[in-house]
Design an enzyme around this catalytic site. Sequence first.
Site, PDB file in Angstrom:
ATOM      1  N   HIS A  36       0.829  -1.202   0.000  1.00 38.33           N
ATOM      2  CA  HIS A  36       0.000   0.000   0.000  1.00 38.33           C
ATOM      3  C   HIS A  36       0.870   1.263   0.000  1.00 38.33           C
ATOM      4  CE1 HIS A  36      -2.712   2.905   2.279  1.00 38.33           C
ATOM      5  NE2 HIS A  36      -3.440   2.583   1.225  1.00 38.33           N
ATOM      6  N   HIS A  78      -1.191  10.213  -3.413  1.00 37.56           N
ATOM      7  CA  HIS A  78      -2.460   9.756  -2.839  1.00 37.56           C
ATOM      8  C   HIS A  78      -3.589  10.764  -2.952  1.00 37.56           C
ATOM      9  CE1 HIS A  78      -5.384   8.952   0.440  1.00 37.56           C
ATOM     10  NE2 HIS A  78      -5.279   7.732  -0.060  1.00 37.56           N
TER      11      HIS A  78
HETATM   12 CA    CA Z   1      -5.103   3.821  -2.947  1.00 36.07          CA
END
Ligand code: CA
Length: 328
Positions: A36, A78
Amino acid sequence: MYKTIALIIILFMAGSVNLRSQTKINSKARKIVIAHRGASGYLPEHTLESKAMAYAMHPDFIEQDLVLSKDNVPIVIHDIHLDDITDVDSKFPSRVRKDGHFYVIDFTYKELQQLNVFERFDPKTKKAVFLKRFPYGKSHFKLHSFQDEIELIQGLNKSTGNTIGIYPEIKNPGFHRKLGKDISKIVLGILIEYGYKTKSDLCILQCFDEIELKRIRTELKSNLFLVQLVGRIVNEKDLDDFKTYADGIGPSIRSIVNGFDKNGNVIYSDLVKNAHARNLKVHAFTFRADQLGKAPSFEKLLEMGFYGANIDGAFTDFPDKVVEFLEK
Ligand code: CA
């Protein structure tokens, strides 16, 4: 910077035998690890250094969040804002919008490359969000394009013989559209150019926007493995809709593990069972060793997710720990 990347790779590869690589070919069919934002538990999220470190930990996929620059370059970042991971406020103070934010989309790729990237912080207090992670403001990191990251991962696949996939997310397609930009079309074009075309290629494409992901399958005719991210409660009717265009769903682990009853037994929702009944894979987010919620340990949290609830994959900031758990 490249010296750092090389060193990280060597350190992690030297001592570890890649047990999982033999089973990589059909990696979408078994339990998978998704790095992630890279190895974001250890290095600033979405930097190339964080991706190289993640690579050396042998996850199945490495994640990219994508936002377009002013000149239509997909940037791996992000948020649509730059405020909480860069020094944009000191480099381009006049470019702030009325709402107090600096937007990726207001800057050219060349301008974005001038920014320094830091560990995620609160722009008001300038304090790091995760206190035990990489120190805020230290060392030297930069933003990069989606193409740069694909070339890093494909390059490492060539030089190491591993087969690690990419897991891009199209961010805020509606926001892009309002400014006349079709981010999905641009991203799909790049994916095709780099050889990601079908479900058997090492790519999973994700998006929170349900209308957009459906459009990617129907109007834009993508044959990729598609995962519908869900940030809301979904019922069986929703899942019936998702299965018409998606191959899996990406819910929060909190919508799967609902806590404990008075005897200390874990309470699970029916989400995984209902998704599996429709042949949808479940890749849950986000497993963080330094943010456990009510779980007594990270191992217990992984056990609840993978074996109690039977999820098919996990997004994690700590890919090394999850790979190790699954190998046991
Ligand atoms: Ca993502």
